[in-house]
Design a protein around this motif. Structure first.
Motif, PDB file in Angstrom:
ATOM      1  N   VAL A  27      54.101 -11.322  -2.195  1.00 52.41           N
ATOM      2  CA  VAL A  27      54.993 -10.310  -1.629  1.00 52.41           C
ATOM      3  C   VAL A  27      56.451 -10.620  -2.018  1.00 52.41           C
ATOM      4  N   ARG A  28      56.807 -11.885  -1.950  1.00 55.62           N
ATOM      5  CA  ARG A  28      58.169 -12.281  -2.317  1.00 55.62           C
ATOM      6  C   ARG A  28      58.444 -11.967  -3.781  1.00 55.62           C
ATOM      7  N   LYS A  44      51.847 -14.587   0.589  1.00 55.16           N
ATOM      8  CA  LYS A  44      53.258 -14.539   0.961  1.00 55.16           C
ATOM      9  C   LYS A  44      54.147 -14.656  -0.274  1.00 55.16           C
TER      10      LYS A  44
END
Length: 329
Positions: A217-218, A214
């Motif tokens: 992706v950020r 996560k």
């Protein structure tokens, strides 16, 4: 005269020479007429766009450091970002930028090993984002590279993209370890150490990112937004010249393509190649006689202003002795 002042003077002369040549060779009878329509507010808009891009660059670095189970403040992240601009412009191939980033991260309390890995990953994420964008750019802009058809460019960009994915996946197994061992086995001890160390850092970086998908992706999309705002300087300047009907997709696509080339530029901070590339890519799409002035203005806002801010932070944090040591190597 110290190494720092020698290098600073050479950079100043180089920038002035390149800027002078670029403007002189692109000015024509239409230049004055087109410049009288220029709106000063567009410069402020360009600076705002750059500022947003640099803020995003700082926040993505903070998130990347957090993935490595370390922590830095936004102020410390800003030091890293501007330090990169400073030493990158003073060293061949922008190699000093990586050194500055590592030194500022170490000063912020990040261990040397992690700092080195984070700097490599930070650069690779930006390159990976640009590679992801290349196929969409080549599909839209048929004349971006004269003499080379877009189908060839598409194939090359896709192969590079798949190659990076393959290396990332292979680095999580022992198969790539064996290949690197065979490749470096015939090299000199020094080159072998450099390649093996770089490969080891990439492996560690891949493991860090894979452990927190996560966050990865950020960081990826934060990198993209940062680059979009930084490259948005050129559309802001074009708006100041009264250009409102441009193909902004093409404009931004060519900025992406140009900056992708600058990652492999052998000159300090891409000096000369950046200005020449800009003139080559935008000569037919900006008001007559203004392409050289736009190229110099873009470089001034995007590189030289951050360079001066980075100079201030570097001197304040490390002093001139640090610069003499780094530039004397």
């Amino acid at each position: 005269m110290s190494k720092f002042y020698q290098r600073f003077l050479l950079l100043f002369l180089l920038v002035c020479s390149i800027s002078g040549v670029v403007i002189y060779t692109t000015v024509d009878i239409n230049t004055l007429h087109n410049l009288t329509a220029f709106q000063p507010w567009s410069v402020a808009l360009a600076v705002v766009s750059l500022s947003i891009g640099l803020v995003l660059d700082g926040t993505r670095l903070m998130h990347l450091v957090k993935v490595a189970n370390e922590k830095i403040t936004f102020k410390q992240a800003v030091h890293v970002v501007f330090g990169n601009y400073f030493l990158a412009l003073l060293t061949p191939g922008a190699t000093g930028g990586a050194v500055a980033q590592v030194m500022f991260l170490r000063h912020a309390g990040v261990p040397m090993g992690k700092a080195t890995v984070l700097v490599i990953v930070r650069t690779l994420v930006s390159i990976f984002f640009l590679l992801c964008c290349m196929p969409f750019i080549f599909l839209h802009d048929a004349g971006i590279l004269p003499g080379v058809d877009n189908e060839t460019l598409m194939v090359v960009s896709l192969l590079l993209f798949l190659g990076i994915i393959g290396i990332v996946l292979a680095s999580r197994t022992r198969s790539l370890d064996t290949l690197i061992g065979r490749i470096t086995g015939r090299l000199s001890p020094h080159r072998k150490r450099v390649i093996v160390a770089f490969y080891r850092d990439i492996k560690i970086g891949v493991r860090l990112l894979a452990a927190s998908p996560k966050s990865m992706v950020r960081i990826f999309f934060e990198s993209g937004l940062s680059l979009l705002f930084i490259y948005g300087i050129v559309p802001c300047l074009l708006l100041g010249l009264g250009v409102t009907d441009a193909d902004w997709y093409t404009v931004m696509g060519r900025m992406f393509f140009l900056n992708m080339l600058l990652y492999v530029s052998p000159t300090p901070g891409g000096s000369g190649i950046a200005e020449g590339g800009f003139v080559w890519l935008f000569a037919d799409s900006v008001p007559a006689g203004t392409v050289g002035i736009l190229a110099v203005s873009w470089r001034l806002i995007a590189e030289y202003i951050p360079f001066l801010i980075g100079f201030y932070y570097t001197i304040r944090v490390f002093g001139r002795d640090f610069l003499n040591q780094q530039l004397g190597k």
